[in-house]
Design an enzyme around this catalytic site. Structure first.
Site, short mmCIF file in Angstrom:
data_model
loop_
_atom_site.label_atom_id
_atom_site.label_comp_id
_atom_site.label_asym_id
_atom_site.label_seq_id
_atom_site.Cartn_x
_atom_site.Cartn_y
_atom_site.Cartn_z
N HIS A 71 76.25 62.97 48.31
CA HIS A 71 77.19 61.90 48.61
C HIS A 71 76.42 60.60 48.80
CE1 HIS A 71 80.78 64.57 50.05
NE2 HIS A 71 80.36 64.85 48.84
N GLU A 73 76.28 58.33 51.20
CA GLU A 73 75.59 58.14 52.48
C GLU A 73 74.30 58.95 52.51
OE1 GLU A 73 80.13 58.26 53.31
OE2 GLU A 73 78.73 59.20 51.94
#
Length: 177
Positions: A71, A73
Site C-alpha cells: 500500500h 503508506e
C-alpha cells in the site's frame, strides 16, 4: 547510495497541495479490478519537507515472492527505512517529531491478503505520526466498513479530511474497476 529524490516545493500548511501531490502518486499505481490506486506523502511539518512518497504496488511486499502487494503508506515507510538503513519497524526512531502523513484514502484496517494493515504500521511507530490527512474514506467495495480512522483516533492520532477533491480521488482510486 541512491540520490535523494527531488520533491516539489509546497507552501507550509497547504493541505490541498500536499493532497494533490499524493493524488499524483496515486496516478502512478497500476489500475486493477482488485485494489485501489492510492498515493501517500510523508512530511516533516516543522521543516515543511517531504520525507518520502509512495503509491499502491510500487515496491515489493513483505513476503518472499510478493511482487508488490504494498500500500502507498507502506511504501513511504519502506523508503524511510532504506534511507536510514534500519528495519521498517524502527523508523519511528528517526522520523522528525512533527511528521504528518497525507494519503488519498483512509488507511486500511483490514487486508484480505493477510499482510499487516496500514493502521498497524502507523501505530507501531509509537507517536511518530500524530496527524494523518486523508482525501476519502475507503469505499466498502472489498472489506466492508473500514474502521481505520476510528482506530487511529482512539490511539491519539488526529485524522483530518482534506475536502474538495473527493470525486477526483475516487476516480483515480477506482481506475481498473
Amino acid at each position: 547510495m541512491a540520490a535523494k529524490p527531488s520533491y516539489p516545493s509546497i507552501p507550509a500548511g497547504d493541505h490541498k497541495a500536499y493532497m494533490e501531490y499524493a493524488l499524483d502518486q496515486a496516478r502512478l499505481s497500476p489500475p486493477a479490478p482488485t485494489k485501489f490506486c492510492v498515493g501517500a506523502v510523508l512530511v516533516d511539518a516543522d521543516k515543511n519537507a517531504i520525507l518520502s512518497t509512495g503509491y499502491s504496488m510500487e515496491l515489493p511486499g513483505d513476503r518472499p515472492g510478493d511482487p508488490g502487494n504494498t500500500h502507498a503508506e507502506h511504501c513511504c515507510f519502506i523508503k524511510v527505512a532504506e534511507q536510514h538503513n534500519i528495519p521498517e519497524d524502527r523508523i519511528g526512531e528517526v522520523l522528525p517529531p512533527n511528521t504528518v502523513l497525507y494519503t488519498t484514502m483512509e488507511p486500511c484496517n483490514r487486508r484480505l491478503s493477510g499482510n499487516r494493515t496500514c493502521v498497524e504500521r502507523i501505530l507501531q511507530l509509537g507517536d511518530a505520526i500524530k496527524i494523518v490527512y486523508v482525501g476519502i474514506k475507503e469505499p466498502e467495495k472489498f472489506i466492508g466498513e473500514n474502521t481505520g480512522r476510528k482506530r487511529l483516533e482512539e490511539a491519539g492520532v488526529v485524522v483530518e479530511l482534506v475536502e474538495g477533491m473527493e470525486d477526483r480521488i475516487t476516480e483515480v482510486a477506482t481506475a481498473g474497476h
